[in-house]
Enzyme design. Structure first.
Site, PDB file in Angstrom:
ATOM      1  N   HIS A  17       0.813  -1.215   0.000  1.00 61.25           N
ATOM      2  CA  HIS A  17       0.000   0.000   0.000  1.00 61.25           C
ATOM      3  C   HIS A  17       0.848   1.267   0.000  1.00 61.25           C
ATOM      4  O   HIS A  17       0.407   2.311   0.479  1.00 61.25           O
ATOM      5  CB  HIS A  17      -0.950  -0.006   1.201  1.00 61.25           C
ATOM      6  CG  HIS A  17      -2.062  -0.997   1.054  1.00 61.25           C
ATOM      7  ND1 HIS A  17      -3.266  -0.712   0.454  1.00 61.25           N
ATOM      8  CD2 HIS A  17      -2.133  -2.308   1.406  1.00 61.25           C
ATOM      9  CE1 HIS A  17      -4.041  -1.782   0.457  1.00 61.25           C
ATOM     10  NE2 HIS A  17      -3.368  -2.772   1.034  1.00 61.25           N
ATOM     11  N   HIS A 106       0.447 -15.943   7.970  1.00 61.22           N
ATOM     12  CA  HIS A 106       0.895 -14.802   7.177  1.00 61.22           C
ATOM     13  C   HIS A 106       2.297 -14.405   7.638  1.00 61.22           C
ATOM     14  O   HIS A 106       2.870 -15.019   8.529  1.00 61.22           O
ATOM     15  CB  HIS A 106      -0.093 -13.637   7.326  1.00 61.22           C
ATOM     16  CG  HIS A 106      -0.245 -12.822   6.074  1.00 61.22           C
ATOM     17  ND1 HIS A 106       0.785 -12.051   5.575  1.00 61.22           N
ATOM     18  CD2 HIS A 106      -1.291 -12.657   5.223  1.00 61.22           C
ATOM     19  CE1 HIS A 106       0.372 -11.440   4.475  1.00 61.22           C
ATOM     20  NE2 HIS A 106      -0.875 -11.794   4.232  1.00 61.22           N
ATOM     21  N   ASP A 361      -7.514 -12.746  -2.460  1.00 56.32           N
ATOM     22  CA  ASP A 361      -7.875 -13.843  -3.359  1.00 56.32           C
ATOM     23  C   ASP A 361      -8.243 -15.082  -2.560  1.00 56.32           C
ATOM     24  O   ASP A 361      -7.503 -15.460  -1.632  1.00 56.32           O
ATOM     25  CB  ASP A 361      -6.694 -14.194  -4.263  1.00 56.32           C
ATOM     26  CG  ASP A 361      -6.391 -13.112  -5.280  1.00 56.32           C
ATOM     27  OD1 ASP A 361      -7.136 -13.020  -6.258  1.00 56.32           O
ATOM     28  OD2 ASP A 361      -5.402 -12.383  -5.089  1.00 56.32           O
TER      29      ASP A 361
END
Length: 413
Positions: A17, A106, A361
């Site tokens: 980002h 993650h 996704d």
């Protein structure tokens, strides 16, 4: 680190980002026609928001060449490539719950442990946004390989979950022994693969099953993994740098550096471990004649005199390309960020429940296809430049008596 390659060096930059992402490409040969139009098609194939089963993040991923070309021609100097992040939504991550928890499986926790600080929004450098630089650089490498050697690189979805394009059977525990698979990799092209969007599995029935499977997981706010198979055709023999930079080793390095990858196998892979050597060995045969300049390759490109009757080796023997098609498969895990509530621990070591927010996704496999192709191009490009240097250096020496020069062997003199 953030640089890949030795002779064709690519350094990527950017987080999920930040203002922009991109790369610097060093080592591109001078004198090649290159504009954004040569790079954009692969960028568009990789971009998010292409279907109902991908992340809804809407990015155009328009690439801009910042340096290294003049009047559409490469100068041989570093090429700067930039893509602006137009659809940033840091607010998706700026909530109390997301700040408290490292997301299960993650990179939140491991990045914090390594650097002592991490990007608070998205996945930072572990995000798939980082692969934009790889794809842009790969498109440059591909253009050179195509024009100089006629090399073609095509990847496709081979499986999602338990749905396979070529499922293993007792007769064919590996796709390498399946005549239908071997026939397909000789002719498959990207246009055919993209005719089966959004899954990119080049089979109508298989594609429909996979698409439905991903849709089912998305509806449950869950995710699923799968595999991508890639074939490299018209690759010259002699590429690869034994012992530690064998061609399959550099391919594995490249593929396992892609986010979410969990496995790599080349040629017959693990299925080849289940067949005897009498079946697995690849006998040599005379290579068919190839007209000079076929597939856009230079007429100066030497072609091998021999090829193999079968190709369980996947086009590489002893870590060196043998001229046969190179093919391999890469495994991708289910995306880590899911919408389901998960019991886990906070950064402060307290047990709690995380329901992750954001745009993700449910399956990364279809969008990974151009990323796999691009990393394959970077590996082959680096290997080609290394071999060109070796052959040029050798050609400046006087021929040794009683030894057949490499050039004569390759040209069948």
């Amino acid at each position: 680190m953030s640089t890949f390659g030795t002779h064709f060096r690519v350094t990527t930059y950017g987080e999920s980002h930040c203002l922009s992402v991109g790369c610097i490409v060093d080592g591109c040969p001078p004198g090649m026609a290159l504009t954004e139009d040569d790079i954009q098609p692969q960028m568009t194939r990789r971009r998010p928001g292409q279907s109902a089963i991908t992340t809804p993040r809407n990015e155009k991923d328009r690439v801009e060449i910042q340096s290294g070309t003049e009047f559409g021609i490469t100068l041989g100097t570093p090429i700067g490539l930039r893509v602006m992040n137009e659809n940033q939504r840091k607010q998706d991550y700026g909530n109390k719950t997301m700040d408290l928890y490292p997301r299960p499986s993650h990179a939140d926790w491991t990045y914090l442990e390594k650097y002592g600080v991490k990007a608070s929004s998205g996945g930072g450098r572990s995000s798939a946004r980082e692969t934009i630089g790889r794809v842009a650089a790969g498109a440059i490498a591909e253009k050179y390989l195509r024009e100089a050697y006629g090399i073609e690189i095509v990847a496709f979805t081979a499986s999602i979950g338990q749905e396979f394009l070529f499922p293993p059977t007792p007769t064919h525990p590996t796709a390498a022994t399946n005549p239908e698979f071997l026939k397909m990799i000789q002719t498959i092209d990207r246009k055919t693969v993209d005719n089966f969007l959004p899954v990119r599995c080049p089979n109508k029935e298989g594609s429909e099953r996979m698409e439905q499977l991903v849709a089912d997981f998305k509806a449950r706010e869950d995710s699923i993994g799968g595999t991508v198979t890639c074939v490299i055709r018209n690759c010259p023999s002699g590429l690869g740098e034994p012992c530690f930079d064998k061609l399959e080793a550099t391919l594995a390095h490249a593929m396992l550096s892609i986010p979410a990858t969990k496995g790599f196998e080349i040629g017959s892979g693990f299925g080849g471990c289940q067949v005897p050597g009498s079946i697995h060995n690849d006998p040599f045969i005379k290579a068919p004649a190839v007209p000079p300049g076929q597939n856009g390759a230079s007429s100066q490109v030497p072609r091998p005199r021999l090829t193999t009757k079968t190709n369980n080796s996947g086009g590489i023997q002893g870590g060196i390309s043998n001229g046969a098609p190179i093919y391999f498969t890469v495994g991708f895990k289910p995306p880590a960020t899911i919408g389901q509530a998960q019991t886990t621990a906070t950064y402060d070591e307290e047990e709690g429940v995380l329901e992750a927010k954001g745009r993700h996704d449910p399956c990364v496999v279809p969008r990974a296809v151009p990323i796999v192709e691009s990393m394959a191009a970077l590996v082959v490009m680096d290997a080609v430049l290394a071999q060109q240097a070796r052959q040029t250096a050798r050609s400046l020496l006087s021929p040794l008596k009683g030894i057949v020069p490499v050039q004569q062997v390759q040209q069948g003199v």
